[in-house]
Write a protein that holds these residues in place. Structure first.
Motif, PDB file in Angstrom:
ATOM      1  N   LEU A 108     -61.190   3.017   2.359  1.00 17.74           N
ATOM      2  CA  LEU A 108     -60.806   1.675   1.941  1.00 17.74           C
ATOM      3  C   LEU A 108     -60.506   1.601   0.446  1.00 17.74           C
ATOM      4  O   LEU A 108     -59.742   0.746   0.006  1.00 17.74           O
ATOM      5  CB  LEU A 108     -61.913   0.672   2.294  1.00 17.74           C
ATOM      6  N   ALA A 109     -61.103   2.490  -0.319  1.00 19.06           N
ATOM      7  CA  ALA A 109     -60.917   2.433  -1.769  1.00 19.06           C
ATOM      8  C   ALA A 109     -59.466   2.668  -2.146  1.00 19.06           C
ATOM      9  O   ALA A 109     -58.965   2.128  -3.131  1.00 19.06           O
ATOM     10  CB  ALA A 109     -61.823   3.450  -2.451  1.00 19.06           C
ATOM     11  N   GLY A 110     -58.760   3.470  -1.365  1.00 17.03           N
ATOM     12  CA  GLY A 110     -57.371   3.759  -1.692  1.00 17.03           C
ATOM     13  C   GLY A 110     -56.431   2.621  -1.372  1.00 17.03           C
ATOM     14  O   GLY A 110     -55.284   2.617  -1.835  1.00 17.03           O
ATOM     15  N   THR A 111     -56.872   1.644  -0.606  1.00 15.39           N
ATOM     16  CA  THR A 111     -55.993   0.539  -0.226  1.00 15.39           C
ATOM     17  C   THR A 111     -56.057  -0.632  -1.202  1.00 15.39           C
ATOM     18  O   THR A 111     -55.266  -1.549  -1.116  1.00 15.39           O
ATOM     19  CB  THR A 111     -56.379   0.034   1.174  1.00 15.39           C
ATOM     20  N   GLY A 112     -57.010  -0.598  -2.101  1.00 14.68           N
ATOM     21  CA  GLY A 112     -57.176  -1.713  -3.021  1.00 14.68           C
ATOM     22  C   GLY A 112     -57.938  -2.868  -2.441  1.00 14.68           C
ATOM     23  O   GLY A 112     -58.138  -3.884  -3.118  1.00 14.68           O
ATOM     24  N   TRP A 113     -58.370  -2.742  -1.191  1.00 15.21           N
ATOM     25  CA  TRP A 113     -59.103  -3.846  -0.543  1.00 15.21           C
ATOM     26  C   TRP A 113     -60.428  -4.115  -1.242  1.00 15.21           C
ATOM     27  O   TRP A 113     -60.868  -5.256  -1.352  1.00 15.21           O
ATOM     28  CB  TRP A 113     -59.328  -3.492   0.916  1.00 15.21           C
ATOM     29  N   LEU A 114     -61.071  -3.066  -1.741  1.00 15.00           N
ATOM     30  CA  LEU A 114     -62.358  -3.245  -2.397  1.00 15.00           C
ATOM     31  C   LEU A 114     -62.241  -3.893  -3.770  1.00 15.00           C
ATOM     32  O   LEU A 114     -63.251  -4.268  -4.366  1.00 15.00           O
ATOM     33  CB  LEU A 114     -63.066  -1.886  -2.547  1.00 15.00           C
ATOM     34  N   ASP A 115     -61.050  -4.019  -4.288  1.00 18.17           N
ATOM     35  CA  ASP A 115     -60.851  -4.617  -5.606  1.00 18.17           C
ATOM     36  C   ASP A 115     -60.712  -6.135  -5.555  1.00 18.17           C
ATOM     37  O   ASP A 115     -60.583  -6.782  -6.603  1.00 18.17           O
ATOM     38  CB  ASP A 115     -59.608  -4.019  -6.277  1.00 18.17           C
ATOM     39  N   GLN A 116     -60.700  -6.699  -4.359  1.00 21.45           N
ATOM     40  CA  GLN A 116     -60.600  -8.147  -4.240  1.00 21.45           C
ATOM     41  C   GLN A 116     -61.845  -8.809  -4.847  1.00 21.45           C
ATOM     42  O   GLN A 116     -62.966  -8.314  -4.690  1.00 21.45           O
ATOM     43  CB  GLN A 116     -60.451  -8.558  -2.780  1.00 21.45           C
ATOM     44  N   PRO A 117     -61.698  -9.946  -5.544  1.00 19.26           N
ATOM     45  CA  PRO A 117     -62.863 -10.586  -6.189  1.00 19.26           C
ATOM     46  C   PRO A 117     -63.984 -10.924  -5.215  1.00 19.26           C
ATOM     47  O   PRO A 117     -65.160 -10.731  -5.525  1.00 19.26           O
ATOM     48  CB  PRO A 117     -62.254 -11.844  -6.817  1.00 19.26           C
ATOM     49  N   ALA A 118     -63.620 -11.461  -4.041  1.00 25.57           N
ATOM     50  CA  ALA A 118     -64.665 -11.835  -3.074  1.00 25.57           C
ATOM     51  C   ALA A 118     -65.428 -10.608  -2.596  1.00 25.57           C
ATOM     52  O   ALA A 118     -66.659 -10.651  -2.425  1.00 25.57           O
ATOM     53  CB  ALA A 118     -64.029 -12.562  -1.882  1.00 25.57           C
ATOM     54  N   VAL A 119     -64.722  -9.511  -2.370  1.00 27.60           N
ATOM     55  CA  VAL A 119     -65.382  -8.281  -1.915  1.00 27.60           C
ATOM     56  C   VAL A 119     -66.279  -7.725  -3.013  1.00 27.60           C
ATOM     57  O   VAL A 119     -67.389  -7.247  -2.752  1.00 27.60           O
ATOM     58  CB  VAL A 119     -64.333  -7.246  -1.471  1.00 27.60           C
ATOM     59  N   GLN A 120     -65.803  -7.777  -4.252  1.00 31.14           N
ATOM     60  CA  GLN A 120     -66.627  -7.304  -5.360  1.00 31.14           C
ATOM     61  C   GLN A 120     -67.889  -8.145  -5.513  1.00 31.14           C
ATOM     62  O   GLN A 120     -68.974  -7.616  -5.765  1.00 31.14           O
ATOM     63  CB  GLN A 120     -65.809  -7.326  -6.651  1.00 31.14           C
ATOM     64  N   ALA A 121     -67.747  -9.469  -5.348  1.00 31.94           N
ATOM     65  CA  ALA A 121     -68.920 -10.345  -5.428  1.00 31.94           C
ATOM     66  C   ALA A 121     -69.895 -10.047  -4.296  1.00 31.94           C
ATOM     67  O   ALA A 121     -71.119  -9.995  -4.508  1.00 31.94           O
ATOM     68  CB  ALA A 121     -68.474 -11.804  -5.388  1.00 31.94           C
ATOM     69  N   TRP A 122     -69.360  -9.847  -3.080  1.00 35.38           N
ATOM     70  CA  TRP A 122     -70.220  -9.517  -1.934  1.00 35.38           C
ATOM     71  C   TRP A 122     -70.965  -8.218  -2.176  1.00 35.38           C
ATOM     72  O   TRP A 122     -72.164  -8.104  -1.934  1.00 35.38           O
ATOM     73  CB  TRP A 122     -69.359  -9.405  -0.678  1.00 35.38           C
ATOM     74  N   ARG A 123     -70.253  -7.220  -2.684  1.00 32.55           N
ATOM     75  CA  ARG A 123     -70.876  -5.921  -2.928  1.00 32.55           C
ATOM     76  C   ARG A 123     -71.959  -6.023  -3.999  1.00 32.55           C
ATOM     77  O   ARG A 123     -73.027  -5.417  -3.883  1.00 32.55           O
ATOM     78  CB  ARG A 123     -69.802  -4.925  -3.351  1.00 32.55           C
ATOM     79  N   THR A 124     -71.689  -6.822  -5.033  1.00 34.01           N
ATOM     80  CA  THR A 124     -72.671  -6.975  -6.111  1.00 34.01           C
ATOM     81  C   THR A 124     -73.938  -7.656  -5.613  1.00 34.01           C
ATOM     82  O   THR A 124     -75.062  -7.208  -5.905  1.00 34.01           O
ATOM     83  CB  THR A 124     -72.061  -7.788  -7.262  1.00 34.01           C
ATOM     84  N   VAL A 125     -73.781  -8.738  -4.838  1.00 31.06           N
ATOM     85  CA  VAL A 125     -74.947  -9.456  -4.329  1.00 31.06           C
ATOM     86  C   VAL A 125     -75.736  -8.590  -3.350  1.00 31.06           C
ATOM     87  O   VAL A 125     -76.975  -8.541  -3.392  1.00 31.06           O
ATOM     88  CB  VAL A 125     -74.506 -10.767  -3.654  1.00 31.06           C
TER      89      VAL A 125
END
Length: 350
Positions: free
Chosen positions: A54-71
């Motif tokens: 998924l990292a190669g698709t840029g999907w993980l760079d979305q703000p909501a995904v980054q916030a979810w991952r951080t929490v």
């Protein structure tokens, strides 16, 4: 070789000893032991592969995904030290503590053992992640489940670290600290007595494993095996609970909080539900409650009483340790009792 029995008969007036066929003793082969470490490593490898793809698709760079991952990581990392503490203490109880110690220390009458176990929860400086494996070990050591559950609920709510954090979060307000202590103790005792009266063994299905010292194995080996089993077993459910809590944090907008804070009738049940969903560690929930300045003191007290006793990661840990039937019933009843205790105690002190 098996045993041989002798048959004595009489043939033509002569005693004859006839050997019966040997009886073979059945060989019981032990079942292969599960390897939770191998399962955990395999799951981690699969998860790592998915993340890399998924990292190669840029999907993980979305703000909501980054916030979810951080929490999600914040909740898991925050709870991990206390999960380590709880599983280490559970392993130590399993390996080093005599099996009858707790039954000798606690009162013989279960109704008296419940409040004593609730007060004993003040000596464990940990959160709910630590109390679940310890309560499981207590039950398997012969402690009545009602007393073990009172300890499970009180330990993360009234230990010195939590009460000190509450005093720091609410400076100049000792009534909030006293209210949290009394409401949490009352909830733990009432839930223990309720289980004593209405609890059923079929709801309680703890994971089966050997407890106590096994002949031919060192106590440190027993400690290592017990610690490994409990940590890997509870750790997976901790991650699931953290993921669910992170999903709520990202999906629910801040404006929802403002809507409920204006209603005194809705503020208490809303913050009770919010405590369940946010899954904040008990050492930090007082600072979250203090930041909710738009809510009444009773509502914020409810947040701090319910949170250490019922949240998503705790429900997941209980389901993995004691069974889903227990977790659902116990969590629902605990929420109702905790809200009632918070309203009664908070209404009198705050």
């Amino acid at each position: 070789m098996g045993k041989t029995d002798e048959l004595v008969g009489v043939v033509d007036g002569t005693r004859t000893v006839v050997a019966s066929p040997p009886v073979r003793t059945p060989v019981v082969r032990p079942r292969p032991r599960p390897r939770p470490l191998a399962v955990a490593l395999l799951a981690a490898a699969v998860l790592g592969t998915v993340v890399l793809l998924l990292a190669g698709t840029g999907w993980l760079d979305q703000p909501a995904v980054q916030a979810w991952r951080t929490v999600c990581l914040a909740i898991a990392v925050q709870a991990l030290p206390f999960l380590l503490l709880g599983t280490a203490l559970s392993g130590a109880i399993n390996a080093f503590v005599p099996a009858d110690l707790f039954t000798r220390v606690l009162p013989k009458r279960a109704a008296l053992a419940v409040p004593v176990a609730g007060v004993a929860g003040a000596v464990l400086p940990g959160c709910e992640c630590a109390s679940v494996p310890v309560a499981n070990s207590l039950i398997r050591r012969g402690v009545t489940p009602a007393a073990a559950f009172a300890f499970l609920l009180s330990a993360p709510a009234i230990n010195p670290v939590v009460l000190t954090a509450t005093a720091v979060a609410f400076p100049g307000n000792p009534a909030m600290v006293a209210a949290r202590l009394l409401a949490s103790l009352a909830t733990a005792a009432v839930m223990g007595w309720l289980w004593l009266c209405f609890g059923k063994e079929k709801w309680l299905r703890p994971a089966v494993r050997h407890l106590g010292h096994e002949h031919g194995r060192s106590r440190w080996t027993e400690f290592r095996h017990g610690f490994q089993y409990d940590f890997l077993h509870a750790g997976g459910f901790l991650v699931l609970g953290a993921m669910a809590a992170a999903t709520f944090n990202v999906a629910v907008p801040r404006s929802v909080l403002d809507t409920f804070s204006g209603s005194p009738w809705l503020a208490v049940p809303f913050l009770a539900g919010l405590a369940v969903l946010l899954a904040v560690c008990s050492e930090a929930d007082a600072f979250v409650a203090a930041s909710l300045t738009g809510f009444s003191p009773v509502a914020r007290l409810t947040f701090m009483v319910v949170g250490p006793m019922v949240d998503l990661k705790l429900i997941a840990l209980q389901a993995g340790t004691f069974g889903r039937a227990f977790a659902l019933r116990f969590s629902a009843a605990t929420t109702v009792v905790a809200v009632a205790a918070s309203v009664l105690v908070g209404g009198g002190l705050l």
